[in-house]
Motif scaffolding. Sequence first.
Motif, short mmCIF file in Angstrom:
data_model
loop_
_atom_site.label_atom_id
_atom_site.label_comp_id
_atom_site.label_asym_id
_atom_site.label_seq_id
_atom_site.Cartn_x
_atom_site.Cartn_y
_atom_site.Cartn_z
N TYR A 44 -6.27 4.81 4.10
CA TYR A 44 -5.91 3.46 4.91
C TYR A 44 -5.52 4.48 6.45
CZ TYR A 44 -5.05 -1.42 5.44
OH TYR A 44 -5.35 -2.77 5.83
N ILE A 45 -6.21 3.84 7.46
CA ILE A 45 -6.13 4.46 8.46
C ILE A 45 -5.13 3.45 9.66
CG2 ILE A 45 -8.04 3.44 9.87
CD1 ILE A 45 -8.70 6.37 10.75
N PHE B 104 0.93 -1.19 0.06
CA PHE B 104 -0.04 -0.10 0.00
C PHE B 104 0.98 1.15 0.19
CE2 PHE B 104 -2.22 -3.13 2.72
CZ PHE B 104 -3.03 -3.57 1.63
N THR B 105 0.99 1.96 -1.10
CA THR B 105 2.05 3.10 -1.29
C THR B 105 1.38 4.37 -0.84
OG1 THR B 105 2.99 2.03 -3.31
CG2 THR B 105 3.42 4.48 -2.97
N ILE B 106 2.05 4.87 0.15
CA ILE B 106 1.47 6.41 0.81
C ILE B 106 1.92 7.35 -0.28
CG2 ILE B 106 2.00 7.78 2.61
CD1 ILE B 106 2.62 5.72 4.40
N ARG C 169 -4.95 9.03 8.89
CA ARG C 169 -5.52 8.83 7.69
C ARG C 169 -4.86 8.86 6.48
NH1 ARG C 169 -10.61 10.45 8.04
NH2 ARG C 169 -11.32 8.91 8.87
N ASP C 170 -4.32 8.04 5.60
CA ASP C 170 -3.37 8.24 4.59
C ASP C 170 -4.10 8.04 3.25
OD1 ASP C 170 -0.78 8.48 6.26
OD2 ASP C 170 -1.22 6.32 6.72
N ALA C 171 -3.47 8.67 2.45
CA ALA C 171 -4.06 8.32 0.86
C ALA C 171 -3.13 7.26 0.51
CB ALA C 171 -3.74 9.68 0.08
N VAL C 172 -3.63 6.26 -0.11
CA VAL C 172 -2.67 5.11 -0.58
C VAL C 172 -3.04 4.82 -2.10
CG1 VAL C 172 -2.24 4.27 1.65
CG2 VAL C 172 -4.00 3.19 0.32
#
Length: 228
Positions: free
Chosen positions: A83-84, A25-27, A70-73
Motif C-alpha cells: 500500500y502506498i 491494513f496491518t503494516i 510503499r509499505d508491506a501490509v
Amino acid sequence: MMNREYLTFAQKHPQLFVNPPGIIFTILLDEDKIQQAEAEMTRRLAAHNLPTEWAKVGIVYQDQYLLLLRDAVSFPDGSLGTYIRFVNPDGAPGVIILPVCQGRVVLLRHFRHATRTWHLEVPRGFGEQGSSSEANARRELAEEIGATGAGVRLVFLGEVYSDTGMSAASNKLYYAEIETYHEAELHEAIAELHVVPIAEFERLIRDNEITDGLTLSAYAYAKARGLF
C-alpha cells in the motif's frame, strides 16, 4: 531505495507505523513478511502485464516537500500486498486560515501547478517544525495578505486531513478576524485578493466556483461553530 533505508526510517518514526486495534491494513516490518508481500504483489502485477518493480517496498520518492512510502501490509482478509502513502516525517501540520475583515471574506485567486488552473482559496501553508500552529497561521496571514500583529484574532477550528486515502499529512484550521490586509506577493502565483461579503462567499461555494477542498473545510468548520 533498499528496504534497509526504509526500516531505518521506520525505527526513527514509529508514530508513522502504528498498528491500532481493529480490522485494519496491518503494516509489516518483519523482513520475511516484507519479502512475502513483495512476492505476492510481483505475481499480481505480472499477471496484468504491469511493471514488477511496483511491488518493491521502501521509500519510493523523497524531496524537501514529499515523502512517498510503499509499505508491506496484511489486508483484513489475511492476504499480503503493498500500500502506498504520502507521509510528513517532520510531523508539523499545515495551516489553513479563513480570514474575515469587517464582514467580508478575504480570498486569494491562486494558480495551482497540480491542477494547472486558478482557484479561489483561503490562505494556507506548510507548518514549520519547532513553531506552533498558531505562529504558522500568523506567518501565512502576514505573507499572503499582509495581516499582522494585534490586528489579527485567531480562533482554532479543528484539524482536517485532506486525503485520508493517500496522505498522512494533517492541517490545523483557523478562523481569523483581521483589521487590515493588502495585496499578496506575486511570487506565490497569487494574482489578486478577492474580498467578498459572506453571502457572496457562500454563493461561490453553492455555485461550485470555489472548488478547493481545504477552503471548503474551513468554511464548514466555521459555519458549524456559528461564526458565520
